[in-house]
Design a protein around this motif. Structure first.
Motif, PDB file in Angstrom:
ATOM      1  N   GLY A 122      13.109  13.134   0.287  1.00  0.00           N
ATOM      2  CA  GLY A 122      14.342  13.447  -0.415  1.00  0.00           C
ATOM      3  C   GLY A 122      15.418  14.051   0.886  1.00  0.00           C
ATOM      4  N   SER A 123      14.977  14.301   1.970  1.00  0.00           N
ATOM      5  CA  SER A 123      15.985  14.564   3.072  1.00  0.00           C
ATOM      6  C   SER A 123      15.339  14.529   4.355  1.00  0.00           C
ATOM      7  N   ALA A 124      15.960  14.505   5.564  1.00  0.00           N
ATOM      8  CA  ALA A 124      15.223  14.130   6.806  1.00  0.00           C
ATOM      9  C   ALA A 124      15.927  14.861   8.018  1.00  0.00           C
ATOM     10  N   ALA A 125      15.254  14.927   9.127  1.00  0.00           N
ATOM     11  CA  ALA A 125      16.136  15.344  10.249  1.00  0.00           C
ATOM     12  C   ALA A 125      15.936  14.277  11.520  1.00  0.00           C
ATOM     13  N   ALA A 145      16.753   9.822   0.263  1.00  0.00           N
ATOM     14  CA  ALA A 145      17.515   9.826  -0.814  1.00  0.00           C
ATOM     15  C   ALA A 145      18.577  10.825  -0.861  1.00  0.00           C
ATOM     16  N   GLY A 146      18.421  11.763   0.179  1.00  0.00           N
ATOM     17  CA  GLY A 146      19.156  12.880   0.155  1.00  0.00           C
ATOM     18  C   GLY A 146      20.082  13.120   1.690  1.00  0.00           C
ATOM     19  N   GLU A 147      20.210  14.417   2.211  1.00  0.00           N
ATOM     20  CA  GLU A 147      20.917  14.534   3.263  1.00  0.00           C
ATOM     21  C   GLU A 147      20.106  14.303   4.599  1.00  0.00           C
ATOM     22  N   VAL A 148      20.529  13.824   5.514  1.00  0.00           N
ATOM     23  CA  VAL A 148      20.030  13.799   7.032  1.00  0.00           C
ATOM     24  C   VAL A 148      20.883  14.833   7.844  1.00  0.00           C
ATOM     25  N   VAL A 172      25.040  12.642   6.066  1.00  0.00           N
ATOM     26  CA  VAL A 172      24.619  13.297   7.317  1.00  0.00           C
ATOM     27  C   VAL A 172      25.299  14.588   7.581  1.00  0.00           C
ATOM     28  N   ARG A 173      24.588  15.569   8.123  1.00  0.00           N
ATOM     29  CA  ARG A 173      24.987  16.871   8.514  1.00  0.00           C
ATOM     30  C   ARG A 173      24.713  17.113   9.948  1.00  0.00           C
ATOM     31  N   ILE A 174      25.754  17.314  10.756  1.00  0.00           N
ATOM     32  CA  ILE A 174      25.746  17.417  12.330  1.00  0.00           C
ATOM     33  C   ILE A 174      25.285  18.915  12.576  1.00  0.00           C
ATOM     34  N   PRO A 187      10.937  17.155   5.483  1.00  0.00           N
ATOM     35  CA  PRO A 187      10.048  16.342   5.255  1.00  0.00           C
ATOM     36  C   PRO A 187       9.504  15.093   5.901  1.00  0.00           C
ATOM     37  N   LEU A 188      10.667  14.767   6.643  1.00  0.00           N
ATOM     38  CA  LEU A 188      10.499  13.685   7.753  1.00  0.00           C
ATOM     39  C   LEU A 188      11.412  14.089   9.041  1.00  0.00           C
ATOM     40  N   VAL A 189      11.075  14.282   9.911  1.00  0.00           N
ATOM     41  CA  VAL A 189      11.474  14.371  11.281  1.00  0.00           C
ATOM     42  C   VAL A 189      11.310  13.065  12.299  1.00  0.00           C
ATOM     43  N   ILE A 190      12.583  12.701  12.630  1.00  0.00           N
ATOM     44  CA  ILE A 190      12.441  11.456  13.725  1.00  0.00           C
ATOM     45  C   ILE A 190      12.980  11.925  14.980  1.00  0.00           C
ATOM     46  N   ALA A 191      12.151  11.911  15.991  1.00  0.00           N
ATOM     47  CA  ALA A 191      12.595  12.365  17.216  1.00  0.00           C
ATOM     48  C   ALA A 191      12.699  11.110  18.291  1.00  0.00           C
TER      49      ALA A 191
END
Length: 275
Positions: A122-125, A145-148, A172-174, A187-191
């Motif tokens: 639903g969202s990610a970072a 599906a939503g905001e990153v 995207v939100r900076i 829910p999902l973090v990509i480093a």
């Protein structure tokens, strides 16, 4: 007797690359005895001259930094996937001399996530804003599906990420790097940052973390990934990404599919264990 076919990985620095291990394992498993895969130290200035030396025995090239953008003007065409982030990590060389650029990092990320049961979030970072972060945004455009939320350390990188988001039609939100601990609740973090950068965030891993995709593979585990696993969170590694993108490269360069994912992964794991 079959004609020799060649492929290689180019970049600078290149000595650390696992690509030869992965591709050679694939060739062995597929019975491609007349195929070779090497590594060459090549920077942006040397790239045009290197390409000019390639004969019809060459089937393809893997590209790492700093060549993923520098190669584009030297190609005959690039795929939509590569164009979406202005980055090419795969060049398929036709025997007529035609050079086609692609990006297997993006579908490789998606495949690595799906292997770990992540088809949609639903969202990610995203932590970081370099070349790998742009590929991460492109991958997220297929699964989120939503905001990153993208955590960056400079205004210039923030502007760059906004441009990628607009191109990919991704919400995207900076956010400022000073608030990066908040990313770990996604829910999902990509480093996507270099080694050591996320170490200081490890203390902020939540009690029930979701999924971390850390694109590093050496050293492994990272401090963040180790803490994440200790708290019971799912971790996707840089080796997962490396193997999945290499599978796609092998298939494109050799014309043989499916490439042997398991054999390639085992070879990569053994090579890392031997370091």
């Amino acid at each position: 007797m079959s004609a020799l076919r060649r492929a290689a990985v180019l970049g600078s620095p290149i000595a650390h690359s696992l690509s030869p291990v992965l591709h050679r394992a694939a060739y062995a498993e597929l019975g491609l005895r007349d195929w070779t895969y090497d590594r060459f130290e090549v920077d942006e200035n040397a790239l045009p001259g290197f390409l000019q030396t390639l004969g019809p025995e060459w089937a393809g090239l893997s590209l790492t930094m700093p060549l993923k953008r520098a190669v584009i003007p030297l190609l005959d065409e690039i795929t939509e996937t590569a164009a979406s982030v202005d980055a090419v990590n795969t060049v398929v060389l036709g025997q007529d001399g035609r050079r086609t650029g692609d990006n297997t990092d993006i579908p490789g990320m998606v495949a690595a996530l799906r292997e770990h049961g992540i088809d949609e979030v639903g969202s990610a970072a995203v932590l970081g804003a370099g070349a790998t972060a742009s590929s991460a945004l492109a991958a997220l455009s297929r699964v989120c599906a939503g905001e990153v939320a993208v955590y960056v350390r400079s205004a210039a990188r923030a502007a760059q990420m906004r441009r990628w988001a607009e191109r990919l039609d991704l919400a995207v939100r900076i956010a400022d790097w000073a608030d990066a601990e908040q990313a770990l609740r996604a829910p999902l973090v990509i480093a996507t940052t270099p080694a050591g950068v996320t170490d200081a965030l490890a203390h902020a891993v939540p009690e029930r973390p979701a999924t971390l995709f850390d694109v590093l593979y050496d050293p492994w585990p990272t401090v963040l990934a180790a803490r994440w696993s200790a708290y019971g969170g799912a971790v996707v590694s840089g080796l997962d990404l490396l193997v999945h993108q290499a599978v796609l490269q092998v298939e494109q360069m050799t014309g043989r599919a499916p490439a042997p994912l398991d054999a390639m992964r085992k070879a990569g794991e053994q090579a890392l264990a031997d370091r």
